[in-house]
Design an enzyme around this catalytic site. Structure first.
Site, PDB file in Angstrom:
ATOM      1  N   ALA A 131       5.107  55.200  31.266  1.00 17.55           N
ATOM      2  CA  ALA A 131       3.947  54.427  30.817  1.00 17.55           C
ATOM      3  C   ALA A 131       2.783  54.415  31.811  1.00 17.55           C
ATOM      4  CB  ALA A 131       4.398  53.007  30.528  1.00 17.55           C
ATOM      5  N   HIS A 188      -1.240  48.732  33.678  1.00 15.57           N
ATOM      6  CA  HIS A 188      -0.741  49.135  35.003  1.00 15.57           C
ATOM      7  C   HIS A 188      -1.911  49.681  35.801  1.00 15.57           C
ATOM      8  CE1 HIS A 188       3.394  48.686  33.680  1.00 15.57           C
ATOM      9  NE2 HIS A 188       3.177  49.496  32.657  1.00 15.57           N
ATOM     10  N   ASN A 246      10.121  50.122  35.109  1.00 15.21           N
ATOM     11  CA  ASN A 246      10.573  51.500  35.356  1.00 15.21           C
ATOM     12  C   ASN A 246       9.459  52.328  35.993  1.00 15.21           C
ATOM     13  OD1 ASN A 246      13.326  51.954  34.126  1.00 15.21           O
ATOM     14  ND2 ASN A 246      12.284  50.810  32.545  1.00 15.21           N
TER      15      ASN A 246
HETATM   16  N1  LIG Z   1      10.246  55.215  32.107  1.00 14.43           N
HETATM   17  C1  LIG Z   1       9.411  54.390  31.507  1.00 14.43           C
HETATM   18  O1  LIG Z   1       8.189  54.382  31.722  1.00 14.43           O
HETATM   19  C2  LIG Z   1       9.955  53.397  30.532  1.00 14.43           C
HETATM   20  C3  LIG Z   1       9.079  52.678  29.718  1.00 14.43           C
HETATM   21  C4  LIG Z   1       9.620  51.789  28.801  1.00 14.43           C
HETATM   22  C5  LIG Z   1      10.992  51.586  28.726  1.00 14.43           C
HETATM   23  N2  LIG Z   1      11.803  52.266  29.563  1.00 14.43           N
HETATM   24  C6  LIG Z   1      13.276  52.058  29.537  1.00 14.43           C
HETATM   25  O2  LIG Z   1      13.836  52.870  28.512  1.00 14.43           O
HETATM   26  C7  LIG Z   1      15.018  52.222  27.991  1.00 14.43           C
HETATM   27  C8  LIG Z   1      14.894  52.108  26.454  1.00 14.43           C
HETATM   28  O3  LIG Z   1      13.746  51.321  26.142  1.00 14.43           O
HETATM   29  P1  LIG Z   1      13.514  50.756  24.644  1.00 14.43           P
HETATM   30  O4  LIG Z   1      12.195  50.087  24.641  1.00 14.43           O
HETATM   31  O5  LIG Z   1      13.821  51.818  23.658  1.00 14.43           O
HETATM   32  O6  LIG Z   1      14.664  49.626  24.602  1.00 14.43           O
HETATM   33  P2  LIG Z   1      15.271  48.921  23.299  1.00 14.43           P
HETATM   34  O7  LIG Z   1      15.863  47.644  23.798  1.00 14.43           O
HETATM   35  O8  LIG Z   1      14.296  48.881  22.188  1.00 14.43           O
HETATM   36  O9  LIG Z   1      16.469  49.908  22.877  1.00 14.43           O
HETATM   37  C9  LIG Z   1      17.563  50.185  23.709  1.00 14.43           C
HETATM   38  C10 LIG Z   1      18.772  50.474  22.831  1.00 14.43           C
HETATM   39  O10 LIG Z   1      19.816  50.976  23.670  1.00 14.43           O
HETATM   40  C11 LIG Z   1      21.044  50.353  23.307  1.00 14.43           C
HETATM   41  N3  LIG Z   1      21.898  50.301  24.517  1.00 14.43           N
HETATM   42  C12 LIG Z   1      21.755  49.527  25.601  1.00 14.43           C
HETATM   43  N4  LIG Z   1      22.720  49.803  26.507  1.00 14.43           N
HETATM   44  C13 LIG Z   1      23.486  50.798  25.963  1.00 14.43           C
HETATM   45  C14 LIG Z   1      24.628  51.497  26.409  1.00 14.43           C
HETATM   46  N5  LIG Z   1      25.194  51.225  27.598  1.00 14.43           N
HETATM   47  N6  LIG Z   1      25.142  52.468  25.604  1.00 14.43           N
HETATM   48  C15 LIG Z   1      24.573  52.729  24.386  1.00 14.43           C
HETATM   49  N7  LIG Z   1      23.501  52.072  23.907  1.00 14.43           N
HETATM   50  C16 LIG Z   1      22.962  51.110  24.688  1.00 14.43           C
HETATM   51  C17 LIG Z   1      20.662  48.974  22.803  1.00 14.43           C
HETATM   52  O11 LIG Z   1      21.655  48.469  21.917  1.00 14.43           O
HETATM   53  C18 LIG Z   1      19.323  49.232  22.119  1.00 14.43           C
HETATM   54  O12 LIG Z   1      19.479  49.521  20.740  1.00 14.43           O
HETATM   55  C19 LIG Z   1      15.089  50.854  28.685  1.00 14.43           C
HETATM   56  O13 LIG Z   1      15.979  50.925  29.783  1.00 14.43           O
HETATM   57  C20 LIG Z   1      13.671  50.634  29.167  1.00 14.43           C
HETATM   58  O14 LIG Z   1      13.616  49.775  30.295  1.00 14.43           O
HETATM   59  C21 LIG Z   1      11.331  53.180  30.440  1.00 14.43           C
END
Ligand SMILES: NC(=O)c1ccc[n+]([C@@H]2O[C@H](COP(=O)([O-])OP(=O)(O)OC[C@H]3O[C@@H](n4cnc5c(N)ncnc54)[C@H](O)[C@@H]3O)[C@@H](O)[C@H]2O)c1
Length: 268
Positions: A122, A218, A188
């Protein structure tokens, strides 16, 4: 054609899956997995490709690339076993600030000739920061979000912070190493900055709650012997998850597109 398994069918995973399903890249989504069956099944109903729904990461087979879009815990738990067999694109980058895990991952990629891809996410400016990293004196990220996107963070709960505010409030100031533990779903981007720049103990983080903001903002400030940079992004939050910015989803999709077609690579 790349055969792909997706772990995590939430805000990011769902959009990545729909993109693969649109057949704009040379890839096929063959497996999906989510700890929450209803979330996984909902995604299944949206897709034409009808991937196999699995109950455990151990059921992943006959694929080329795994995409993790789940949680830091998921990345911690699954990364090594995935990289022993397949390439991995990971979103929950905060988990990688654990140096022991990061080093183990690196050794695994060497031993099994696999690759770990980390999308920019992001923010912007990663290319420039990567290029000047040996010359950085100071680096800081200031993230400003609506209280709704911060209210569930561990730090807010631990300190009983009252986020019913009517003007912007600085709620956290520290370094990325600690910030990713306190704000795992929000920060993240600070982890990505740390990994490409000068490390998590030297990357300053401020988090501001602002009841009047409708974007995830950000601002990144970098100073050093090369000059200075300032990058600012005002991201529209994903409707499915206000903690996640739409840019993070688009960045993941672009990273996937470049993995599937890497003949001409533009950018550092
Ligand atoms: N790199 C970046 O810039 C950035 C930006 C936004 C989000 N993220 C990260 O990406 C990830 C996903 O984000 P999102 O917005 O899609 O989240 P979200 O909460 O909408 O979806 C995550 C999904 O993963 C499932 N889940 C959680 N732990 C699990 C496991 N151990 N095994 C299988 N499934 C599992 C949950 O049930 C949920 O459906 C998060 O960790 C978030 O912090 C990273």
């Amino acid at each position: 054609m790349k055969r792909i398994a997706l772990i995590g069918c939430g805000a990011i995973g769902c959009e990545i899956a729909k993109f693969i399903d649109s057949a704009k890249i040379d890839a096929k989504l063959t497996i999906i997995f989510d700890l929450n069956y209803n979330t996984m099944n909902h995604l299944y109903t949206l897709l034409n490709s009808k991937p196999k729904m699995i109950k455990s990461v151990d059921d992943i087979n006959e694929i080329d690339l795994v995409i993790e879009a789940a949680s830091q815990d998921a990345l911690r738990e699954y990364a090594i076993k995935i990289l022993e067999k397949y390439d991995l694109m990971a979103m929950s980058i905060g988990a990688l600030l654990d140096e022991k895990l990061f080093n183990k991952i690196y050794e695994t990629t060497l031993k099994y000739n696999t690759r770990l891809y980390l999308p920019t996410g992001a923010i912007a400016g990663i290319d420039a920061i990567k290029s000047v990293k040996a010359l950085i004196d100071e680096i800081e990220i200031i993230s400003t979000k609506h209280p709704n996107a911060l209210k569930d963070a561990l730090y807010v709960k631990m300190n009983n912070l009252d986020l019913t505010i009517n003007k912007p409030k600085l709620i956290y100031e520290g370094y990325a190493k600690e910030a990713v533990r306190y704000f795992p779903a929000n920060i993240n981007v600070a982890a990505t900055l740390s990994l490409v720049g000068v490390g998590a103990s030297n990357t300053k983080v401020k988090i501001i709650a602002d009841p009047n903001i409708h974007t995830n903002r950000h601002e990144i400030f970098v100073k050093g012997k090369f000059g200075e940079f300032m990058f600012r992004v005002d991201n529209i939050p994903s409707p499915a998850n206000p903690k996640t910015s739409y840019l993070a989803i688009l960045s993941a999709i672009e990273c996937l597109r470049s993995i599937c077609d890497d003949r001409i690579k533009i950018g550092t």
